[in-house]
Design a protein around this motif. Sequence first.
Motif, PDB file in Angstrom:
ATOM      1  N   ASP A   6       0.848  -1.195   0.000  1.00 49.02           N
ATOM      2  CA  ASP A   6       0.000   0.000   0.000  1.00 49.02           C
ATOM      3  C   ASP A   6       0.881   1.242   0.000  1.00 49.02           C
ATOM      4  O   ASP A   6       1.783   1.376   0.833  1.00 49.02           O
ATOM      5  CB  ASP A   6      -0.912   0.012   1.228  1.00 49.02           C
ATOM      6  CG  ASP A   6      -1.968  -1.083   1.152  1.00 49.02           C
ATOM      7  OD1 ASP A   6      -2.445  -1.370   0.035  1.00 49.02           O
ATOM      8  OD2 ASP A   6      -2.302  -1.640   2.207  1.00 49.02           O
ATOM      9  N   THR A   7       0.625   2.139  -0.929  1.00 50.53           N
ATOM     10  CA  THR A   7       1.475   3.320  -1.081  1.00 50.53           C
ATOM     11  C   THR A   7       0.643   4.589  -1.071  1.00 50.53           C
ATOM     12  O   THR A   7      -0.578   4.571  -1.226  1.00 50.53           O
ATOM     13  CB  THR A   7       2.270   3.269  -2.403  1.00 50.53           C
ATOM     14  OG1 THR A   7       1.358   3.308  -3.493  1.00 50.53           O
ATOM     15  CG2 THR A   7       3.109   2.010  -2.485  1.00 50.53           C
ATOM     16  N   PHE A   8       1.365   5.669  -0.910  1.00 55.74           N
ATOM     17  CA  PHE A   8       0.731   6.987  -0.929  1.00 55.74           C
ATOM     18  C   PHE A   8       1.716   7.954  -1.565  1.00 55.74           C
ATOM     19  O   PHE A   8       2.901   7.953  -1.225  1.00 55.74           O
ATOM     20  CB  PHE A   8       0.405   7.434   0.501  1.00 55.74           C
ATOM     21  CG  PHE A   8      -0.158   8.826   0.572  1.00 55.74           C
ATOM     22  CD1 PHE A   8      -1.481   9.079   0.219  1.00 55.74           C
ATOM     23  CD2 PHE A   8       0.637   9.893   0.992  1.00 55.74           C
ATOM     24  CE1 PHE A   8      -1.994  10.367   0.289  1.00 55.74           C
ATOM     25  CE2 PHE A   8       0.126  11.177   1.060  1.00 55.74           C
ATOM     26  CZ  PHE A   8      -1.195  11.413   0.708  1.00 55.74           C
ATOM     27  N   MET A   9       1.250   8.749  -2.520  1.00 56.29           N
ATOM     28  CA  MET A   9       2.125   9.716  -3.159  1.00 56.29           C
ATOM     29  C   MET A   9       1.837  11.116  -2.627  1.00 56.29           C
ATOM     30  O   MET A   9       0.699  11.577  -2.651  1.00 56.29           O
ATOM     31  CB  MET A   9       1.959   9.707  -4.682  1.00 56.29           C
ATOM     32  CG  MET A   9       3.132  10.402  -5.373  1.00 56.29           C
ATOM     33  SD  MET A   9       2.872  10.726  -7.128  1.00 56.29           S
ATOM     34  CE  MET A   9       2.701   9.064  -7.766  1.00 56.29           C
ATOM     35  N   LYS A  10       2.892  11.736  -2.140  1.00 59.56           N
ATOM     36  CA  LYS A  10       2.773  13.113  -1.680  1.00 59.56           C
ATOM     37  C   LYS A  10       3.232  14.067  -2.782  1.00 59.56           C
ATOM     38  O   LYS A  10       4.088  13.727  -3.586  1.00 59.56           O
ATOM     39  CB  LYS A  10       3.640  13.347  -0.441  1.00 59.56           C
ATOM     40  CG  LYS A  10       3.054  12.778   0.845  1.00 59.56           C
ATOM     41  CD  LYS A  10       3.878  13.231   2.039  1.00 59.56           C
ATOM     42  CE  LYS A  10       3.258  12.728   3.343  1.00 59.56           C
ATOM     43  NZ  LYS A  10       4.029  13.167   4.519  1.00 59.56           N
ATOM     44  N   ASN A  11       2.644  15.234  -2.761  1.00 64.29           N
ATOM     45  CA  ASN A  11       3.050  16.289  -3.699  1.00 64.29           C
ATOM     46  C   ASN A  11       2.806  15.895  -5.151  1.00 64.29           C
ATOM     47  O   ASN A  11       3.523  16.294  -6.053  1.00 64.29           O
ATOM     48  CB  ASN A  11       4.526  16.672  -3.514  1.00 64.29           C
ATOM     49  CG  ASN A  11       4.828  17.096  -2.096  1.00 64.29           C
ATOM     50  OD1 ASN A  11       3.974  17.664  -1.421  1.00 64.29           O
ATOM     51  ND2 ASN A  11       6.019  16.814  -1.635  1.00 64.29           N
ATOM     52  N   ALA A  38       6.605  24.802  -8.410  1.00 67.27           N
ATOM     53  CA  ALA A  38       8.056  24.904  -8.348  1.00 67.27           C
ATOM     54  C   ALA A  38       8.490  26.318  -8.697  1.00 67.27           C
ATOM     55  O   ALA A  38       7.976  26.923  -9.628  1.00 67.27           O
ATOM     56  CB  ALA A  38       8.700  23.897  -9.291  1.00 67.27           C
ATOM     57  N   GLY A  39       9.437  26.844  -7.969  1.00 71.48           N
ATOM     58  CA  GLY A  39       9.865  28.215  -8.194  1.00 71.48           C
ATOM     59  C   GLY A  39       9.338  29.150  -7.120  1.00 71.48           C
ATOM     60  O   GLY A  39       9.956  30.143  -6.821  1.00 71.48           O
ATOM     61  N   GLU A  40       8.209  28.784  -6.550  1.00 74.50           N
ATOM     62  CA  GLU A  40       7.654  29.601  -5.479  1.00 74.50           C
ATOM     63  C   GLU A  40       7.853  28.947  -4.116  1.00 74.50           C
ATOM     64  O   GLU A  40       7.984  29.625  -3.111  1.00 74.50           O
ATOM     65  CB  GLU A  40       6.163  29.843  -5.710  1.00 74.50           C
ATOM     66  CG  GLU A  40       5.890  30.666  -6.964  1.00 74.50           C
ATOM     67  CD  GLU A  40       4.406  30.907  -7.139  1.00 74.50           C
ATOM     68  OE1 GLU A  40       3.640  30.598  -6.218  1.00 74.50           O
ATOM     69  OE2 GLU A  40       4.030  31.407  -8.210  1.00 74.50           O
ATOM     70  N   LEU A  41       7.840  27.634  -4.115  1.00 74.92           N
ATOM     71  CA  LEU A  41       7.970  26.900  -2.864  1.00 74.92           C
ATOM     72  C   LEU A  41       9.334  26.221  -2.817  1.00 74.92           C
ATOM     73  O   LEU A  41       9.895  25.884  -3.847  1.00 74.92           O
ATOM     74  CB  LEU A  41       6.876  25.832  -2.757  1.00 74.92           C
ATOM     75  CG  LEU A  41       5.436  26.342  -2.723  1.00 74.92           C
ATOM     76  CD1 LEU A  41       4.479  25.184  -2.879  1.00 74.92           C
ATOM     77  CD2 LEU A  41       5.167  27.093  -1.436  1.00 74.92           C
ATOM     78  N   PRO A  42       9.861  26.004  -1.623  1.00 77.54           N
ATOM     79  CA  PRO A  42      11.083  25.195  -1.523  1.00 77.54           C
ATOM     80  C   PRO A  42      10.840  23.836  -2.160  1.00 77.54           C
ATOM     81  O   PRO A  42       9.772  23.261  -1.988  1.00 77.54           O
ATOM     82  CB  PRO A  42      11.294  25.058  -0.012  1.00 77.54           C
ATOM     83  CG  PRO A  42      10.524  26.175   0.583  1.00 77.54           C
ATOM     84  CD  PRO A  42       9.357  26.424  -0.339  1.00 77.54           C
ATOM     85  N   VAL A  47      11.697  20.963  -1.534  1.00 82.09           N
ATOM     86  CA  VAL A  47      11.378  19.831  -0.671  1.00 82.09           C
ATOM     87  C   VAL A  47       9.881  19.718  -0.431  1.00 82.09           C
ATOM     88  O   VAL A  47       9.394  18.677  -0.039  1.00 82.09           O
ATOM     89  CB  VAL A  47      12.101  19.926   0.693  1.00 82.09           C
ATOM     90  CG1 VAL A  47      13.601  19.742   0.500  1.00 82.09           C
ATOM     91  CG2 VAL A  47      11.792  21.234   1.379  1.00 82.09           C
ATOM     92  N   GLU A  48       9.162  20.786  -0.700  1.00 81.73           N
ATOM     93  CA  GLU A  48       7.721  20.735  -0.480  1.00 81.73           C
ATOM     94  C   GLU A  48       6.968  20.349  -1.742  1.00 81.73           C
ATOM     95  O   GLU A  48       5.781  20.078  -1.685  1.00 81.73           O
ATOM     96  CB  GLU A  48       7.217  22.093   0.010  1.00 81.73           C
ATOM     97  CG  GLU A  48       7.759  22.442   1.377  1.00 81.73           C
ATOM     98  CD  GLU A  48       7.196  23.744   1.884  1.00 81.73           C
ATOM     99  OE1 GLU A  48       6.197  24.228   1.331  1.00 81.73           O
ATOM    100  OE2 GLU A  48       7.766  24.292   2.835  1.00 81.73           O
ATOM    101  N   VAL A  49       7.631  20.370  -2.868  1.00 81.25           N
ATOM    102  CA  VAL A  49       6.924  20.090  -4.108  1.00 81.25           C
ATOM    103  C   VAL A  49       7.435  18.840  -4.825  1.00 81.25           C
ATOM    104  O   VAL A  49       6.804  18.377  -5.753  1.00 81.25           O
ATOM    105  CB  VAL A  49       6.988  21.279  -5.085  1.00 81.25           C
ATOM    106  CG1 VAL A  49       6.327  22.500  -4.470  1.00 81.25           C
ATOM    107  CG2 VAL A  49       8.414  21.579  -5.479  1.00 81.25           C
ATOM    108  N   ILE A  50       8.549  18.324  -4.391  1.00 83.79           N
ATOM    109  CA  ILE A  50       9.061  17.134  -5.072  1.00 83.79           C
ATOM    110  C   ILE A  50       8.135  15.951  -4.787  1.00 83.79           C
ATOM    111  O   ILE A  50       7.775  15.712  -3.634  1.00 83.79           O
ATOM    112  CB  ILE A  50      10.512  16.848  -4.637  1.00 83.79           C
ATOM    113  CG1 ILE A  50      11.109  15.728  -5.489  1.00 83.79           C
ATOM    114  CG2 ILE A  50      10.605  16.486  -3.157  1.00 83.79           C
ATOM    115  CD1 ILE A  50      12.614  15.582  -5.312  1.00 83.79           C
TER     116      ILE A  50
END
Length: 110
Positions: free
Chosen positions: A26-31, A38-42, A44-47
């Motif tokens: 069972d998996t879950f994908m974040k972001n 990208a470009g506005e947020l760090p 690490v928060e959008v990858i």
Amino acid sequence: MIKVFEDFDITLVGHYQSVLESNGIDTFMKNQFGTSGAGELPFVEVIPQLWVLNENDAGQARELIAELSGPLSAEQLQAWTCPECGTQLEAVFTNCWKCSSSRPSVTAQN
Ligand SMILES: [Zn+2]
């Protein structure tokens, strides 16, 4: 939950997710939709990140990903030229059959 993989290539993350799911993990994908920011947020928060819900599955998940990211990655499906002796080598070889030099890291190239 345990994070087992992350990459800016959402297609790759999604591919790994489908493989893990097909192996009963069972998996879950974040972001999943984060790259548009990208470009506005760090970064690490959008990858895009792939997590497993059950930490007992993390070991198997990492093994599967290691297999997938090994000889079957898109970059490594390309033929290469030995830097030592110039031999043309098919993608399946990780070492030169002529002089045994290791295949150069594909990530080191542009
Ligand atoms: Zn060689």
